[in-house]
Design a protein around this motif. Structure first.
Motif, PDB file in Angstrom:
ATOM      1  N   ALA A 217       1.115   2.004 -12.980  1.00 15.64           N
ATOM      2  CA  ALA A 217       1.851   0.743 -12.827  1.00 15.64           C
ATOM      3  C   ALA A 217       1.948   0.338 -11.364  1.00 15.64           C
ATOM      4  CB  ALA A 217       3.253   0.877 -13.434  1.00 15.64           C
ATOM      5  N   TYR A 218       2.158   1.296 -10.461  1.00 19.11           N
ATOM      6  CA  TYR A 218       2.242   0.974  -9.036  1.00 19.11           C
ATOM      7  C   TYR A 218       0.892   0.474  -8.522  1.00 19.11           C
ATOM      8  CZ  TYR A 218       6.653   3.492  -9.205  1.00 19.11           C
ATOM      9  OH  TYR A 218       7.920   3.903  -9.514  1.00 19.11           O
ATOM     10  N   GLN A 219      -0.197   1.111  -8.988  1.00 21.08           N
ATOM     11  CA  GLN A 219      -1.523   0.638  -8.578  1.00 21.08           C
ATOM     12  C   GLN A 219      -1.786  -0.756  -9.128  1.00 21.08           C
ATOM     13  OE1 GLN A 219      -3.728   2.481  -6.465  1.00 21.08           O
ATOM     14  NE2 GLN A 219      -4.511   0.388  -6.366  1.00 21.08           N
ATOM     15  N   GLY A 220      -1.266  -1.039 -10.324  1.00 20.37           N
ATOM     16  CA  GLY A 220      -1.425  -2.374 -10.888  1.00 20.37           C
ATOM     17  C   GLY A 220      -0.712  -3.436 -10.070  1.00 20.37           C
ATOM     18  N   ILE A 221       0.445  -3.088  -9.492  1.00 19.43           N
ATOM     19  CA  ILE A 221       1.162  -4.038  -8.627  1.00 19.43           C
ATOM     20  C   ILE A 221       0.316  -4.378  -7.404  1.00 19.43           C
ATOM     21  CG2 ILE A 221       3.164  -4.291  -7.115  1.00 19.43           C
ATOM     22  CD1 ILE A 221       4.767  -2.679  -9.135  1.00 19.43           C
ATOM     23  N   ILE A 222      -0.317  -3.369  -6.809  1.00 19.63           N
ATOM     24  CA  ILE A 222      -1.166  -3.609  -5.639  1.00 19.63           C
ATOM     25  C   ILE A 222      -2.418  -4.386  -6.035  1.00 19.63           C
ATOM     26  CG2 ILE A 222      -2.423  -2.506  -3.766  1.00 19.63           C
ATOM     27  CD1 ILE A 222       0.632  -2.217  -3.646  1.00 19.63           C
ATOM     28  N   ASP A 223      -3.032  -4.028  -7.163  1.00 20.12           N
ATOM     29  CA  ASP A 223      -4.254  -4.706  -7.596  1.00 20.12           C
ATOM     30  C   ASP A 223      -3.990  -6.164  -7.965  1.00 20.12           C
ATOM     31  OD1 ASP A 223      -5.596  -2.367  -7.185  1.00 20.12           O
ATOM     32  OD2 ASP A 223      -5.682  -1.787  -9.297  1.00 20.12           O
ATOM     33  N   SER A 224      -2.765  -6.493  -8.341  1.00 20.44           N
ATOM     34  CA  SER A 224      -2.448  -7.893  -8.649  1.00 20.44           C
ATOM     35  C   SER A 224      -2.558  -8.763  -7.401  1.00 20.44           C
ATOM     36  CB  SER A 224      -1.033  -7.995  -9.231  1.00 20.44           C
ATOM     37  OG  SER A 224      -0.937  -7.276 -10.438  1.00 20.44           O
ATOM     38  N   TYR A 225      -2.310  -8.184  -6.239  1.00 20.34           N
ATOM     39  CA  TYR A 225      -2.479  -8.910  -4.975  1.00 20.34           C
ATOM     40  C   TYR A 225      -3.962  -9.026  -4.613  1.00 20.34           C
ATOM     41  CZ  TYR A 225      -2.101  -9.888   0.046  1.00 20.34           C
ATOM     42  OH  TYR A 225      -2.223 -10.433   1.303  1.00 20.34           O
ATOM     43  N   GLY A 226      -4.723  -7.978  -4.859  1.00 22.84           N
ATOM     44  CA  GLY A 226      -6.149  -7.952  -4.542  1.00 22.84           C
ATOM     45  C   GLY A 226      -6.643  -6.520  -4.555  1.00 22.84           C
ATOM     46  N   ILE A 227      -7.914  -6.351  -4.919  1.00 21.61           N
ATOM     47  CA  ILE A 227      -8.509  -5.012  -4.964  1.00 21.61           C
ATOM     48  C   ILE A 227      -8.865  -4.588  -3.543  1.00 21.61           C
ATOM     49  CG2 ILE A 227     -10.305  -3.580  -5.976  1.00 21.61           C
ATOM     50  CD1 ILE A 227      -8.369  -4.813  -7.976  1.00 21.61           C
ATOM     51  N   ALA A 228      -8.514  -3.367  -3.191  1.00 20.52           N
ATOM     52  CA  ALA A 228      -8.784  -2.868  -1.844  1.00 20.52           C
ATOM     53  C   ALA A 228     -10.277  -2.779  -1.582  1.00 20.52           C
ATOM     54  CB  ALA A 228      -8.140  -1.493  -1.660  1.00 20.52           C
ATOM     55  N   ARG A 229     -10.671  -3.014  -0.343  1.00 26.54           N
ATOM     56  CA  ARG A 229     -12.052  -2.745   0.048  1.00 26.54           C
ATOM     57  C   ARG A 229     -12.355  -1.258  -0.098  1.00 26.54           C
ATOM     58  NH1 ARG A 229     -13.292  -5.836   5.776  1.00 26.54           N
ATOM     59  NH2 ARG A 229     -13.105  -7.984   5.038  1.00 26.54           N
ATOM     60  N   TYR A 230     -13.627  -0.959  -0.252  1.00 26.30           N
ATOM     61  CA  TYR A 230     -14.020   0.441  -0.333  1.00 26.30           C
ATOM     62  C   TYR A 230     -13.719   1.126   1.005  1.00 26.30           C
ATOM     63  CZ  TYR A 230     -16.827   4.621  -1.006  1.00 26.30           C
ATOM     64  OH  TYR A 230     -17.237   5.929  -1.120  1.00 26.30           O
ATOM     65  N   GLY A 231     -12.931   2.184   0.969  1.00 22.53           N
ATOM     66  CA  GLY A 231     -12.558   2.915   2.177  1.00 22.53           C
ATOM     67  C   GLY A 231     -11.293   2.405   2.832  1.00 22.53           C
ATOM     68  N   PRO A 235      -2.208   0.990  -0.293  1.00 21.95           N
ATOM     69  CA  PRO A 235      -0.748   1.023  -0.095  1.00 21.95           C
ATOM     70  C   PRO A 235       0.035   1.499  -1.304  1.00 21.95           C
ATOM     71  CG  PRO A 235      -1.499  -1.227  -0.413  1.00 21.95           C
ATOM     72  CD  PRO A 235      -2.734  -0.384  -0.393  1.00 21.95           C
ATOM     73  N   ALA A 236      -0.638   1.808  -2.417  1.00 21.05           N
ATOM     74  CA  ALA A 236       0.090   2.203  -3.629  1.00 21.05           C
ATOM     75  C   ALA A 236       0.922   3.469  -3.450  1.00 21.05           C
ATOM     76  CB  ALA A 236      -0.886   2.359  -4.799  1.00 21.05           C
ATOM     77  N   PRO A 237       0.410   4.548  -2.821  1.00 21.69           N
ATOM     78  CA  PRO A 237       1.262   5.738  -2.655  1.00 21.69           C
ATOM     79  C   PRO A 237       2.552   5.453  -1.894  1.00 21.69           C
ATOM     80  CG  PRO A 237      -1.035   6.294  -2.238  1.00 21.69           C
ATOM     81  CD  PRO A 237      -0.973   4.808  -2.377  1.00 21.69           C
ATOM     82  N   LEU A 238       2.476   4.617  -0.843  1.00 17.76           N
ATOM     83  CA  LEU A 238       3.704   4.260  -0.130  1.00 17.76           C
ATOM     84  C   LEU A 238       4.617   3.401  -0.995  1.00 17.76           C
ATOM     85  CD1 LEU A 238       2.495   3.466   3.498  1.00 17.76           C
ATOM     86  CD2 LEU A 238       4.010   5.309   2.796  1.00 17.76           C
ATOM     87  N   SER A 239       4.014   2.524  -1.795  1.00 23.16           N
ATOM     88  CA  SER A 239       4.817   1.620  -2.624  1.00 23.16           C
ATOM     89  C   SER A 239       5.576   2.360  -3.711  1.00 23.16           C
ATOM     90  CB  SER A 239       3.907   0.554  -3.265  1.00 23.16           C
ATOM     91  OG  SER A 239       3.274  -0.222  -2.271  1.00 23.16           O
ATOM     92  N   ILE A 240       5.126   3.564  -4.067  1.00 24.61           N
ATOM     93  CA  ILE A 240       5.855   4.342  -5.068  1.00 24.61           C
ATOM     94  C   ILE A 240       7.292   4.589  -4.610  1.00 24.61           C
ATOM     95  CG2 ILE A 240       5.964   6.604  -6.210  1.00 24.61           C
ATOM     96  CD1 ILE A 240       2.943   6.634  -6.250  1.00 24.61           C
TER      97      ILE A 240
END
Length: 705
Positions: A217-231, A235-240
């Motif tokens: 769910a936390y990764q989904g919150i970040i992905d809703s903003y945009g998918i991270a570039r490769y590498g 920010p999902a671990p911090l957002s937890i």
């Protein structure tokens, strides 16, 4: 029905006619025959299906008696124009009776055939229904397999299919793909094994983060903003931690946190039952975010203990350190060496200066949290630059940004802590509040925090009073003397560092990139815009760059393969610099929403509790008998029912307004702080999500975005 009888003349029968058309048909028939006909009709009670459009319509059956061949031709044409079908009628009554019996027998036979057909169809469909879902699943899987195989390349010489794709590096290291290929060969009985090899590519890989049911769910919150570039830093671990904590700052209350926790426990209890089911959207959304709700509720309980609030009622868990002086009706401190063990002393709740105290506390806490999170975002941008080898961006953009942020807003955060903790202020605050009649020691020499200068004035004088001398004869000396020793010099250094960092962010990077471009052009090399630092011999020529697909590092450069244009690049840098400088101020002010929503949540809870339970229910149902004799009360006859009704209304307001509307508001504001104020410091969010071939995703109906 039109019939034919030679005794009466030629008679024709029409099976049925639309009831709406019958009056028109009858008038035209009268005019065509000049009244020389006899018509008899009857209405059909049940609706009949129209063979042309399939809609049920009301119809009439009729019979026409007439004489003469000419009249017969006219009637026949008229019936055909209205879509009538004409049938001959036997001459004698016996023949008509036999024909009627034959028709009835035929109808019975047709009904039997139809019944048997319907029963056979029902049996066939019942058999198909058992296997329909499995057939649909097989068809979907085969269609997906063939669709994927159509993307393979066919090697005519070797007569084999060649597939190119992406896979997680861990799958190759753990030989998961090799094992799957060997297993497929054994099950299919193929003679030639499949061969897998890792190939080098310049394309940007898709982004893949391994998640579980807790982090999804936390990764989904970040992905809703945009998918991270490769590498890129995820920010999902911090957002937890940061996301539920910022939510709890705005929603801090022990009681409300426990209500949310009970709802979360219910969702966790239903996890196994609901995980594989298709739920209603209103239920599916909180169920998918159940672990987000879990931490949000736990952090809300924690901040509720910090605020010492249980449904807006203060919690005196450790015993207040204040005592009221009945003579002067004022509070004084009992132990000057004691600090309330955890959270806020409950004596502040409900006091006259409650808002003044909580406003100061929560506003400063919001600034500290905001500045800390934004500095972490800039630090993560530095890590991105180091990872992508963008040393120009690291040295001449990220470090000046961090300098600007720390020298102004980091300094403000330090002043907040210093004003809270500095001995000349805090200790004399305690000494001022000793036993009544005993003045504090050296209070005139070392004033308490109430006499210390306001931080907003300190920050204003930091810029406007930079040319003032820090001596006692300076008119602004009082702005400095009660804070940090050597404050004027420190502030001068910080202001100069912040001012110098702005042109460094603005000018150095475009000039360095322009110099590199000119040097590359002079050497006859193709130069694409990229912040990475390369040795001169490693720059691509135009031919090599084109052959290798262009773009360095799979498009990690800011402008990809575009030809370098100094004017455009410089304008872009101006926009980024202005955006950061103004954004540093506006984003810091944006974190004050933590203070505003926390205050609104607390005040709404106080209003509901005070107006419904205290002022309406208790005061009208309980009266004190004798004020000289404590704890003697008279209870009204309607006291218990009234208390029950008002408690029910209070619970409805608490759940409807605070638990639903306020929690949604706090969630959206925490989401905005992460997306706008935090992630825009470092997060590009323009990557491509790794979506492997998956039967589970195929059958669930998810689409490839």
């Amino acid at each position: 029905d039109a019939q034919e009888s030679r005794g009466l003349g030629d008679v024709y029968k029409r099976q049925v006619i639309n009831r709406a058309k019958f009056p028109v048909f009858e008038r035209l028939l009268f005019r065509a025959t000049h009244g020389n006909r006899y018509v008899k009709y009857a209405q059909i009670d049940q609706l009949i299906k129209d063979p042309q459009n399939g809609e049920p319509v009301s119809k009439n059956v009729f019979i026409i008696f007439f004489s003469g061949e000419k009249l017969q031709a006219k009637i026949k044409k008229l019936c055909e124009s209205f879509g009538a079908n004409l049938y001959p009628c036997p001459e004698t009554a016996q023949e008509r009776s036999e024909l009627s019996k034959q028709i009835l027998t035929r109808i019975d036979d047709l009904n039997v055939v139809l019944a048997r057909t319907l029963e056979h169809r029902r049996q066939v469909l019942s058999t198909v229904a058992v296997h329909l879902e499995s057939w649909k699943t097989k068809v979907k899987k085969e269609k997906a397999i063939f669709h994927t195989m159509n993307m393979f390349n066919y090697d005519v010489g070797r007569r084999c299919l060649i597939a190119e794709g992406w896979t997680p590096a861990s799958a190759i290291k753990e030989e998961l793909i090799q094992k799957a290929l060997r297993k497929a060969k054994e099950r299919s009985g193929a003679l030639v094994p499949s061969i897998m090899s890792v190939i080098a590519t310049k394309e940007q890989p898709p982004t893949y983060f391994k998640t579980n049911k807790f982090t999804r769910a936390y990764q989904g919150i970040i992905d809703s903003y945009g998918i991270a570039r490769y590498g890129e830093v995820n920010p999902a671990p911090l957002s937890i931690i940061t996301f539920p904590f910022l939510f709890a700052i705005m929603f801090g209350d022990v009681g409300h946190g426990f209500l949310m926790l009970f709802f979360t426990f219910f969702l966790l209890y239903k996890e196994k039952d609901w995980e594989k089911k298709k739920l209603n959207e209103m239920i599916e959304t909180p169920f998918n975010g159940r672990y987000v709700l879990l931490l949000m509720s736990l952090f809300s309980i924690y901040t509720g203990f910090l605020y010492n609030e249980l449904f807006s009622v203060p919690l005196d868990l450790c015993g207040t350190n204040w005592k009221i002086n009945t003579t002067t009706n004022s509070y004084y401190i009992k132990d000057i060496h004691r600090t309330y063990e955890f959270g806020v002393d409950p004596v502040w709740k409900g006091n006259d200066n409650e808002l003044l105290f909580y406003n100061s506390l929560k506003m400063k806490l919001s600034i500290i949290l905001g500045v800390t999170q934004m500095c972490v975002g800039i630090f993560l941008k530095m890590l991105n630059g180091i990872h992508f080898n963008k040393w120009i961006e690291v040295i001449w953009e990220t470090i000046p940004q961090m300098t600007f942020m720390v020298c102004i807003f980091g300094y403000l955060s330090y002043l907040i802590f210093y004003k809270w903790l500095a001995i000349p202020f805090a200790l004399n605050d305690q000494l001022r509040k000793t036993i009544p009649g005993t003045p504090g020691v050296n209070c005139t020499k070392n004033p308490g925090t109430q006499d210390a200068p306001m931080l907003i004035n300190v920050m204003i004088y930091m810029f406007l009073g930079i040319m003032d001398t820090p001596y006692s004869d300076s008119p602004n000396y009082t702005a400095y003397k009660c804070l940090v020793p050597g404050q004027w010099l420190v502030q001068l250094i910080f202001v100069l560092a912040a001012v110098i960092s702005v042109p460094l962010m603005l000018l150095v990077k475009p000039c360095v990139m322009n110099s590199r471009h000119k040097r590359a052009v002079q050497q006859g090399l193709y130069h694409h815009v990229d912040n990475s630092d390369h040795p001169e011999g490693h720059q691509d020529t135009a031919t090599e760059h084109k052959e290798r697909g262009g773009g360095h590092g799979g498009g990690h450069g800011e402008h990809g393969e575009e030809e370098f244009d100094f004017g455009e690049f410089f304008v872009h840098q101006i926009i980024e610099t202005i955006e950061f400088v103004l954004g540093a101020i506006s984003n810091t002010a944006s974190y004050l929403r933590l203070w505003a929503l926390s205050l609104a949540h607390s005040e709404l809870s106080t209003v509901f509790w005070k107006m419904l339970i205290i002022e309406y229910a208790l005061e009208k149902s309980v009266t004190e008998n004798d004020k000289t004799v404590p704890h003697t009360y008279t209870y009204s006859a309607v006291g218990i029912p009234l208390l029950f009704v008002t408690a029910s209304i209070w619970l409805a307001f608490t759940i409807g307004v605070l638990m639903l509307m306020e929690s949604l508001s706090a969630f959206l504001h925490a989401l905005r702080l992460h997306w706008v104020e935090f992630q825009n410091k470092f997060y590009k969010g323009d990557g491509v999500k790794f979506l492997p071939f998956s039967y589970e995703r195929l059958l669930s109906g998810e689409t490839d975005e």
